[in-house]
Motif scaffolding. Sequence first.
Motif, PDB file in Angstrom:
ATOM      1  N   GLU A  60      54.650 -22.973  17.972  1.00 50.77           N
ATOM      2  CA  GLU A  60      55.689 -22.719  19.340  1.00 50.77           C
ATOM      3  C   GLU A  60      55.262 -21.735  20.252  1.00 50.77           C
ATOM      4  OE1 GLU A  60      60.043 -23.283  17.877  1.00 50.77           O
ATOM      5  OE2 GLU A  60      59.053 -22.033  16.546  1.00 50.77           O
ATOM      6  N   PRO A  61      54.414 -20.559  19.743  1.00 47.75           N
ATOM      7  CA  PRO A  61      53.964 -19.829  20.891  1.00 47.75           C
ATOM      8  C   PRO A  61      52.785 -20.481  21.750  1.00 47.75           C
ATOM      9  CG  PRO A  61      53.762 -18.704  18.645  1.00 47.75           C
ATOM     10  CD  PRO A  61      54.397 -19.920  18.673  1.00 47.75           C
ATOM     11  N   THR A  62      51.842 -21.230  21.135  1.00 51.69           N
ATOM     12  CA  THR A  62      50.930 -21.639  21.514  1.00 51.69           C
ATOM     13  C   THR A  62      51.129 -23.030  22.768  1.00 51.69           C
ATOM     14  OG1 THR A  62      49.591 -21.321  19.618  1.00 51.69           O
ATOM     15  CG2 THR A  62      48.776 -23.165  21.056  1.00 51.69           C
ATOM     16  N   LEU A  63      52.404 -23.820  22.272  1.00 52.83           N
ATOM     17  CA  LEU A  63      52.788 -24.761  22.916  1.00 52.83           C
ATOM     18  C   LEU A  63      53.570 -24.077  24.304  1.00 52.83           C
ATOM     19  CD1 LEU A  63      53.186 -27.669  23.722  1.00 52.83           C
ATOM     20  CD2 LEU A  63      55.548 -27.251  22.721  1.00 52.83           C
ATOM     21  N   TYR A  76      43.996 -15.534  22.423  1.00 52.82           N
ATOM     22  CA  TYR A  76      44.532 -15.108  20.955  1.00 52.82           C
ATOM     23  C   TYR A  76      45.097 -13.790  20.921  1.00 52.82           C
ATOM     24  CZ  TYR A  76      41.965 -19.685  20.084  1.00 52.82           C
ATOM     25  OH  TYR A  76      41.570 -20.944  20.013  1.00 52.82           O
ATOM     26  N   ALA A  77      46.325 -13.703  20.152  1.00 54.06           N
ATOM     27  CA  ALA A  77      46.813 -12.431  20.004  1.00 54.06           C
ATOM     28  C   ALA A  77      45.990 -11.477  19.316  1.00 54.06           C
ATOM     29  CB  ALA A  77      48.145 -12.706  19.319  1.00 54.06           C
ATOM     30  N   ASP A  78      45.377 -11.945  18.340  1.00 53.72           N
ATOM     31  CA  ASP A  78      44.288 -10.975  17.684  1.00 53.72           C
ATOM     32  C   ASP A  78      42.824 -11.429  17.829  1.00 53.72           C
ATOM     33  OD1 ASP A  78      43.667 -10.711  14.010  1.00 53.72           O
ATOM     34  OD2 ASP A  78      43.096  -9.401  15.785  1.00 53.72           O
ATOM     35  N   GLN A  79      42.346 -10.492  18.659  1.00 51.34           N
ATOM     36  CA  GLN A  79      40.993 -10.852  19.186  1.00 51.34           C
ATOM     37  C   GLN A  79      39.992  -9.971  18.377  1.00 51.34           C
ATOM     38  OE1 GLN A  79      40.531 -11.449  23.400  1.00 51.34           O
ATOM     39  NE2 GLN A  79      42.057 -12.799  23.380  1.00 51.34           N
TER      40      GLN A  79
END
Length: 83
Positions: free
Chosen positions: A55-58, A78-81
């Motif tokens: 969902e957040p990616t869409l 990406y949230a975690d890089q």
Amino acid sequence: STDPASVYTPGIYRSSIELNGNSFDVEVTVDAQKIRSIHLENLSESTAAMFPLVEPTLEELSSQIYSGQSLDEIHLSYADQSH
């Protein structure tokens, strides 16, 4: 379309996606000039829980598509890089 200013054929377009045996649809609504909405249909709670980034990616992709009205130059962050 016979209208030379038309970019799209108005309508609702749907495509099925399957992840690990779980399926859902991406639905795109367009008018003659622009993409009006992009959203997920039939996404079960269990699929959303197993794939929490769907969902957040869409939402991120949709935002970029709405602003550019194109698939060109779409970028994912990406949230975690930390990798």
